[in-house]
Design a protein around this motif. Structure first.
Motif, PDB file in Angstrom:
ATOM      1  N   ILE A   1       3.035   2.052  -4.293  1.00  0.00           N
ATOM      2  CA  ILE A   1       1.766   1.303  -4.041  1.00  0.00           C
ATOM      3  C   ILE A   1       1.087   1.279  -2.707  1.00  0.00           C
ATOM      4  CG2 ILE A   1       1.227  -1.306  -4.324  1.00  0.00           C
ATOM      5  CD1 ILE A   1       1.490  -0.135  -6.735  1.00  0.00           C
ATOM      6  N   GLY A   2       2.242   1.183  -1.690  1.00  0.00           N
ATOM      7  CA  GLY A   2       1.737   1.317  -0.592  1.00  0.00           C
ATOM      8  C   GLY A   2       1.013   2.506  -0.130  1.00  0.00           C
ATOM      9  N   ALA A   3       1.470   3.651  -0.707  1.00  0.00           N
ATOM     10  CA  ALA A   3       1.023   5.132  -0.320  1.00  0.00           C
ATOM     11  C   ALA A   3      -0.432   5.256  -1.131  1.00  0.00           C
ATOM     12  CB  ALA A   3       1.709   6.082  -0.828  1.00  0.00           C
ATOM     13  N   LEU A   4      -0.509   4.623  -2.464  1.00  0.00           N
ATOM     14  CA  LEU A   4      -1.689   4.525  -2.966  1.00  0.00           C
ATOM     15  C   LEU A   4      -2.766   3.595  -2.119  1.00  0.00           C
ATOM     16  CD1 LEU A   4      -0.700   4.243  -6.763  1.00  0.00           C
ATOM     17  CD2 LEU A   4      -1.816   6.240  -5.580  1.00  0.00           C
ATOM     18  N   GLY A   5      -2.443   2.671  -1.724  1.00  0.00           N
ATOM     19  CA  GLY A   5      -3.252   1.814  -0.890  1.00  0.00           C
ATOM     20  C   GLY A   5      -3.696   2.318   0.325  1.00  0.00           C
TER      21      GLY A   5
ATOM     22  N   ILE B   1      -4.772  -3.199 -15.018  1.00  0.00           N
ATOM     23  CA  ILE B   1      -5.611  -4.326 -14.272  1.00  0.00           C
ATOM     24  C   ILE B   1      -4.598  -4.667 -13.120  1.00  0.00           C
ATOM     25  CG2 ILE B   1      -6.144  -6.699 -14.459  1.00  0.00           C
ATOM     26  CD1 ILE B   1      -7.492  -6.033 -16.907  1.00  0.00           C
ATOM     27  N   GLU B   2      -3.348  -4.785 -13.497  1.00  0.00           N
ATOM     28  CA  GLU B   2      -2.092  -5.221 -12.427  1.00  0.00           C
ATOM     29  C   GLU B   2      -1.957  -4.040 -11.509  1.00  0.00           C
ATOM     30  OE1 GLU B   2       2.627  -6.338 -12.457  1.00  0.00           O
ATOM     31  OE2 GLU B   2       1.516  -5.803 -14.284  1.00  0.00           O
ATOM     32  N   LEU B   3      -1.976  -2.979 -11.977  1.00  0.00           N
ATOM     33  CA  LEU B   3      -2.002  -1.731 -10.919  1.00  0.00           C
ATOM     34  C   LEU B   3      -3.079  -1.779  -9.826  1.00  0.00           C
ATOM     35  CD1 LEU B   3      -0.371   0.749  -9.842  1.00  0.00           C
ATOM     36  CD2 LEU B   3      -1.667   2.040 -11.656  1.00  0.00           C
ATOM     37  N   ALA B   4      -4.197  -1.941 -10.502  1.00  0.00           N
ATOM     38  CA  ALA B   4      -5.450  -2.012  -9.651  1.00  0.00           C
ATOM     39  C   ALA B   4      -5.242  -3.175  -8.677  1.00  0.00           C
ATOM     40  CB  ALA B   4      -6.940  -2.069 -10.447  1.00  0.00           C
ATOM     41  N   LEU B   5      -4.917  -4.344  -9.024  1.00  0.00           N
ATOM     42  CA  LEU B   5      -4.808  -5.519  -8.099  1.00  0.00           C
ATOM     43  C   LEU B   5      -3.748  -5.155  -7.293  1.00  0.00           C
ATOM     44  CD1 LEU B   5      -4.520  -8.254 -10.664  1.00  0.00           C
ATOM     45  CD2 LEU B   5      -6.141  -8.315  -8.792  1.00  0.00           C
ATOM     46  N   GLN B   6      -2.696  -4.520  -7.397  1.00  0.00           N
ATOM     47  CA  GLN B   6      -1.620  -4.175  -6.389  1.00  0.00           C
ATOM     48  C   GLN B   6      -2.287  -3.125  -5.379  1.00  0.00           C
ATOM     49  OE1 GLN B   6       1.403  -3.058  -8.987  1.00  0.00           O
ATOM     50  NE2 GLN B   6       2.311  -4.875  -9.264  1.00  0.00           N
ATOM     51  N   VAL B   7      -2.838  -2.272  -5.920  1.00  0.00           N
ATOM     52  CA  VAL B   7      -3.300  -1.108  -4.984  1.00  0.00           C
ATOM     53  C   VAL B   7      -4.325  -1.635  -4.041  1.00  0.00           C
ATOM     54  CG1 VAL B   7      -4.656   0.974  -4.822  1.00  0.00           C
ATOM     55  CG2 VAL B   7      -2.743   0.911  -6.467  1.00  0.00           C
ATOM     56  N   ALA B   8      -5.040  -2.546  -4.646  1.00  0.00           N
ATOM     57  CA  ALA B   8      -6.301  -3.115  -3.580  1.00  0.00           C
ATOM     58  C   ALA B   8      -5.723  -4.131  -2.803  1.00  0.00           C
ATOM     59  CB  ALA B   8      -7.281  -4.008  -4.781  1.00  0.00           C
ATOM     60  N   LEU B   9      -4.606  -4.802  -2.933  1.00  0.00           N
ATOM     61  CA  LEU B   9      -4.085  -5.820  -2.024  1.00  0.00           C
ATOM     62  C   LEU B   9      -3.231  -4.734  -1.044  1.00  0.00           C
ATOM     63  CD1 LEU B   9      -2.481  -8.282  -4.283  1.00  0.00           C
ATOM     64  CD2 LEU B   9      -4.060  -8.823  -2.677  1.00  0.00           C
ATOM     65  N   ALA B  10      -2.768  -3.597  -1.420  1.00  0.00           N
ATOM     66  CA  ALA B  10      -2.168  -2.777  -0.277  1.00  0.00           C
ATOM     67  C   ALA B  10      -3.109  -2.280   0.505  1.00  0.00           C
ATOM     68  CB  ALA B  10      -1.311  -1.624  -1.122  1.00  0.00           C
ATOM     69  N   ALA B  11      -4.148  -1.663  -0.074  1.00  0.00           N
ATOM     70  CA  ALA B  11      -5.311  -0.933   0.809  1.00  0.00           C
ATOM     71  C   ALA B  11      -5.745  -2.190   1.639  1.00  0.00           C
ATOM     72  CB  ALA B  11      -6.335  -0.488  -0.145  1.00  0.00           C
ATOM     73  N   GLY B  12      -5.967  -3.544   1.410  1.00  0.00           N
ATOM     74  CA  GLY B  12      -6.273  -4.533   2.191  1.00  0.00           C
ATOM     75  C   GLY B  12      -5.346  -4.715   3.400  1.00  0.00           C
ATOM     76  N   GLY B  13      -3.962  -4.802   2.865  1.00  0.00           N
ATOM     77  CA  GLY B  13      -2.839  -4.859   3.867  1.00  0.00           C
ATOM     78  C   GLY B  13      -2.763  -3.878   4.805  1.00  0.00           C
TER      79      GLY B  13
ATOM     80  N   ALA C   1       5.320  -5.983  -0.771  1.00  0.00           N
ATOM     81  CA  ALA C   1       4.360  -7.381  -0.735  1.00  0.00           C
ATOM     82  C   ALA C   1       3.243  -7.270  -1.765  1.00  0.00           C
ATOM     83  CB  ALA C   1       4.078  -7.903   0.692  1.00  0.00           C
ATOM     84  N   ALA C   2       2.421  -6.392  -1.900  1.00  0.00           N
ATOM     85  CA  ALA C   2       1.362  -6.132  -2.601  1.00  0.00           C
ATOM     86  C   ALA C   2       1.698  -5.898  -4.045  1.00  0.00           C
ATOM     87  CB  ALA C   2       0.526  -4.796  -2.317  1.00  0.00           C
ATOM     88  N   ALA C   3       2.686  -5.244  -4.323  1.00  0.00           N
ATOM     89  CA  ALA C   3       3.393  -5.307  -5.794  1.00  0.00           C
ATOM     90  C   ALA C   3       3.788  -6.713  -6.254  1.00  0.00           C
ATOM     91  CB  ALA C   3       4.451  -4.418  -5.754  1.00  0.00           C
TER      92      ALA C   3
ATOM     93  N   VAL D   1      16.675  -3.597  -6.577  1.00  0.00           N
ATOM     94  CA  VAL D   1      16.212  -3.316  -4.988  1.00  0.00           C
ATOM     95  C   VAL D   1      15.665  -2.056  -5.041  1.00  0.00           C
ATOM     96  CG1 VAL D   1      17.341  -3.127  -2.621  1.00  0.00           C
ATOM     97  CG2 VAL D   1      17.960  -4.946  -4.282  1.00  0.00           C
ATOM     98  N   ILE D   2      16.438  -0.963  -5.604  1.00  0.00           N
ATOM     99  CA  ILE D   2      15.846   0.269  -5.554  1.00  0.00           C
ATOM    100  C   ILE D   2      14.457   0.368  -6.209  1.00  0.00           C
ATOM    101  CG2 ILE D   2      16.384   2.660  -6.579  1.00  0.00           C
ATOM    102  CD1 ILE D   2      19.420   1.956  -5.850  1.00  0.00           C
ATOM    103  N   SER D   3      14.483  -0.218  -7.237  1.00  0.00           N
ATOM    104  CA  SER D   3      12.983   0.075  -8.177  1.00  0.00           C
ATOM    105  C   SER D   3      11.933  -0.923  -7.328  1.00  0.00           C
ATOM    106  CB  SER D   3      13.068  -0.578  -9.422  1.00  0.00           C
ATOM    107  OG  SER D   3      13.393  -2.035  -9.336  1.00  0.00           O
TER     108      SER D   3
END
Length: 96
Positions: free
Chosen positions: A16-20, A64-76, A41-43, A6-8
């Motif tokens: 991820i939210g801050a990067l997005g 690639i996974e990190l880029a996907l997560q950040v892109a999803l967070a930015a979109g969200g 959610a993006a992660a 939960v903490i992690s």
């Protein structure tokens, strides 16, 4: 899920939210708790998409996974920010 999971998830969601949020131009007026939820959610979704394509577990950093997560967070963040701005800009009419 154990407490360290939960903490992690919270820490990863914040990052991820801050990067997005930083990936978007301008200012987004959303509260930190909402950015945290979008980041978590993006992660999760980004990890799922990366595992479908077979790039979730690589040696070293999973770029690639990190880029996907950040892109999803930015979109969200963008979607929620625009939606919240639209709610504020609506005229308030008195009820009859």
């Amino acid at each position: 899920m154990q407490i360290d999971g939960v903490i992690s998830a919270i820490v990863i969601g914040l990052v991820i939210g801050a990067l997005g949020r930083l990936a978007l131009p301008g200012r987004q007026r959303i509260p930190i708790w909402l950015m945290l939820l979008i980041g978590i959610a993006a992660a999760l979704v980004g990890t799922g998409i990366a595992s479908v394509f077979g790039v979730a577990d690589t040696d070293g950093i999973d770029w690639i996974e990190l880029a996907l997560q950040v892109a999803l967070a930015a979109g969200g963040v963008s979607l929620v920010s625009r939606r919240r701005e639209g709610q504020r800009s609506l005229p308030r009419y008195p009820s009859r």
